[in-house]
Design an enzyme around this catalytic site. Structure first.
Site, PDB file in Angstrom:
ATOM      1  N   TYR A  77     -79.911 -59.697  50.243  1.00 39.31           N
ATOM      2  CA  TYR A  77     -79.084 -60.765  49.697  1.00 39.31           C
ATOM      3  C   TYR A  77     -78.880 -60.507  48.214  1.00 39.31           C
ATOM      4  O   TYR A  77     -79.844 -60.259  47.481  1.00 39.31           O
ATOM      5  CB  TYR A  77     -79.792 -62.110  49.906  1.00 39.31           C
ATOM      6  CG  TYR A  77     -79.063 -63.305  49.344  1.00 39.31           C
ATOM      7  CD1 TYR A  77     -77.892 -63.770  49.931  1.00 39.31           C
ATOM      8  CD2 TYR A  77     -79.560 -63.990  48.237  1.00 39.31           C
ATOM      9  CE1 TYR A  77     -77.230 -64.884  49.418  1.00 39.31           C
ATOM     10  CE2 TYR A  77     -78.907 -65.107  47.725  1.00 39.31           C
ATOM     11  CZ  TYR A  77     -77.744 -65.543  48.319  1.00 39.31           C
ATOM     12  OH  TYR A  77     -77.102 -66.649  47.820  1.00 39.31           O
TER      13      TYR A  77
ATOM     14  N   ASP B 207     -81.146 -54.389  42.579  1.00 35.86           N
ATOM     15  CA  ASP B 207     -81.148 -55.839  42.414  1.00 35.86           C
ATOM     16  C   ASP B 207     -82.610 -56.270  42.302  1.00 35.86           C
ATOM     17  O   ASP B 207     -83.330 -56.363  43.293  1.00 35.86           O
ATOM     18  CB  ASP B 207     -80.466 -56.497  43.621  1.00 35.86           C
ATOM     19  CG  ASP B 207     -80.398 -58.015  43.478  1.00 35.86           C
ATOM     20  OD1 ASP B 207     -81.174 -58.569  42.673  1.00 35.86           O
ATOM     21  OD2 ASP B 207     -79.578 -58.636  44.177  1.00 35.86           O
TER      22      ASP B 207
ATOM     23  N   LYS C 185     -84.337 -65.159  37.740  1.00 34.56           N
ATOM     24  CA  LYS C 185     -85.632 -65.810  38.002  1.00 34.56           C
ATOM     25  C   LYS C 185     -86.620 -65.727  36.840  1.00 34.56           C
ATOM     26  O   LYS C 185     -86.466 -66.433  35.852  1.00 34.56           O
ATOM     27  CB  LYS C 185     -86.216 -65.260  39.308  1.00 34.56           C
ATOM     28  CG  LYS C 185     -85.184 -65.431  40.463  1.00 34.56           C
ATOM     29  CD  LYS C 185     -85.790 -65.580  41.798  1.00 34.56           C
ATOM     30  CE  LYS C 185     -84.760 -65.527  42.912  1.00 34.56           C
ATOM     31  NZ  LYS C 185     -84.521 -66.793  43.576  1.00 34.56           N
TER      32      LYS C 185
HETATM   33  N1  HOZ Z   1     -81.388 -68.049  47.185  1.00 32.44           N
HETATM   34  C1  HOZ Z   1     -82.701 -68.615  47.203  1.00 32.44           C
HETATM   35  C2  HOZ Z   1     -83.522 -68.046  48.284  1.00 32.44           C
HETATM   36  N2  HOZ Z   1     -83.573 -66.649  48.358  1.00 32.44           N
HETATM   37  C3  HOZ Z   1     -82.672 -70.103  47.367  1.00 32.44           C
HETATM   38  C4  HOZ Z   1     -82.544 -70.786  46.076  1.00 32.44           C
HETATM   39  C5  HOZ Z   1     -82.688 -72.297  46.147  1.00 32.44           C
HETATM   40  O1  HOZ Z   1     -82.400 -72.901  47.174  1.00 32.44           O
HETATM   41  O2  HOZ Z   1     -83.099 -72.873  45.164  1.00 32.44           O
END
Ligand code: HOZ
Length: 427
Positions: free
Chosen positions: A144, A239, A267
């Site tokens: 992802y 990534d 992050k």
């Molecule tokens: N994209 C995040 C999980 N891989 C989720 C982020 C969220 O819901 O805060």
């Protein structure tokens, strides 16, 4: 467990926001319950509106490597707020943070600060296309890279449990240039490059996949990606939104000794504030405006509060590098406890881990989706009942922080050991 207030908030939220949330996985749909609404968090604990408290292994999906409300970070942010929230001009802190990040990851000779991982990846891919003058991109099934149009093809995270294989609203022409290979499959990557090599602008990969659950690169996989991209003149993008500053100050690229051409971060780099970054080789980054013709901009990019939180967090990690060994040891203990049960497969690296409800090896998307998601939901419920919050989806990671106390790790271990697999699997 009291849930009345969260239930009321959720009902209202559902009338105002799609699914009652601002990001799909938070809706807890794949574990078949409604979400709790968090009021505050401190250390390794989350407190909700109903007064429940959980030991948190989601850590805001990765940023919380120091736990919640780390005193030094909070103090620096408090001070910064008094100087103004946003200026839309260059600041000293942007330079400081850029210098810190590039110092930790020497492959990032130049960097641009943005606001989210999605934006970082979207911009990195655009830079790679601008630099090479090519259109095609290669990604891996189950990796992802945020929700930009061209990358929502065989993506992981919420897309694995949301009931839609990809997303509506994306014209086929937007993804026509995206080629997909199975993770850890060097043969397929070689075939793709043999067929399209001269048209490929970049190959993007999570060096440790963490959005189909944690999946580790097999021996030689990343080395192969480095070699083949170089051979065909394609840009290799790591990534590292999740692995950056999580597997060590130098991220997965330092861990595996591979120098990518470009890197994306988010992050931890923002210390809990909306901040992300992309960067890489000087000649690629110099294609970006105002130096070059690849356009990318942002009103809140390099925001002074976000850079403050990033600097404060990275400073703690630089001053106390032993944190990395400590959080890895905690994660290993958890992994061992899970491994004592039959019917589970555990992938762990550093402070990242995933427990898959299958007894088969998980090495790519196809093996990850073989997991029993109903069993995962039963496990999630059991952990919650015991005061422990793990990811509300089989296909996300478990994050360990420096704030996880010895006592809370011990409580978690007891809880894991007490898992009744007969009940979980309804055997
Ligand atoms: N994209 C995040 C999980 N891989 C989720 C982020 C969220 O819901 O805060």
């Amino acid at each position: 467990m009291r849930t009345e207030i969260s239930e009321d908030l959720y009902e209202k939220a559902c009338t105002l926001m799609p699914g009652g949330v601002n990001s799909p996985v938070r809706a807890f749909r794949s574990v078949g319950r409604i979400p709790f609404f968090v009021k505050s968090a401190k250390g390794d604990r989350l407190m909700d509106e109903d007064g429940n408290e959980w030991i948190d292994y989601v850590c805001s999906w990765g940023p919380g490597i120091l736990g919640h409300a780390y005193p030094e970070v909070v103090q620096k942010v408090r001070e910064a707020v008094l100087d103004g929230l946003t200026f839309g001009t260059p600041t000293r802190k942007e330079v400081e943070l850029a210098e810190m990040i590039c110092g930790c990851m020497p492959s990032m000779e130049k960097i641009r600060l943005v606001n989210s991982g999605t934006e970082a990846v979207m911009s990195a891919v655009r830079a790679a296309r601008g630099y090479t003058g090519r259109s095609r991109i290669v990604k891996f099934r189950g990796c992802y890279h945020g929700h930009s149009d061209g990358l929502l093809v065989k993506a992981g995270s919420g897309l694995l449990t949301g009931g839609v294989p990809d997303s509506d609203g994306i014209p086929a022409s937007y993804t026509a240039h995206t080629l997909v290979a199975p993770y850890n499959d060097t043969q397929r990557v070689a075939e793709i490059f043999r067929e399209y090599g001269q048209e490929i602008a970049c190959l993007i990969v999570e060096p440790v996949a963490a959005n189909m659950g944690v999946v580790l690169p097999e021996k030689g996989f990343l080395e192969f990606l480095r070699e083949i991209t170089e051979r065909y003149g394609a840009v290799l993008i790591f990534d590292e939104v999740i692995t950056g500053f999580r597997l060590g100050l130098g991220g997965a690229q330092e861990y595996y000794h591979i120098r990518p051409d470009m890197t994306t971060l988010g992050k931890i780099a923002g210390g809990g504030m909306p901040l992300a970054a992309y960067g890489g080789r000087r000649e690629i980054m110099d294609c970006i405006a105002p130096l070059g013709n690849v356009y990318q901009a942002g009103t809140l990019s390099g925001n002074p509060i976000a850079t403050t939180a990033g600097i404060a967090t990275l400073s703690v990690l630089m001053d106390q590098p032993e944190i990395y060994t400590q959080i890895e040891e905690k994660a290993e203990k958890l992994a061992d406890a899970y491994r004592s049960h039959a019917g589970l497969w555990v992938n762990q690296i550093g402070s990242l881990l995933s427990v898959f409800f299958t007894d088969r090896t998980v090495r790519d998307y196809s093996s990850a989706v073989f997991s029993n998601v109903d069993a995962y939901a039963a496990y999630f419920e059991y952990m919650l009942e015991n005061g422990i919050y793990v990811a509300p989806s089989q296909f996300e990671a478990m994050f360990v922080s420096s704030a996880h106390t010895r006592e809370d790790i011990e409580l978690t271990l007891q809880c894991i050991r007490g898992l009744d697999m007969q009940k979980i699997y309804k055997w």
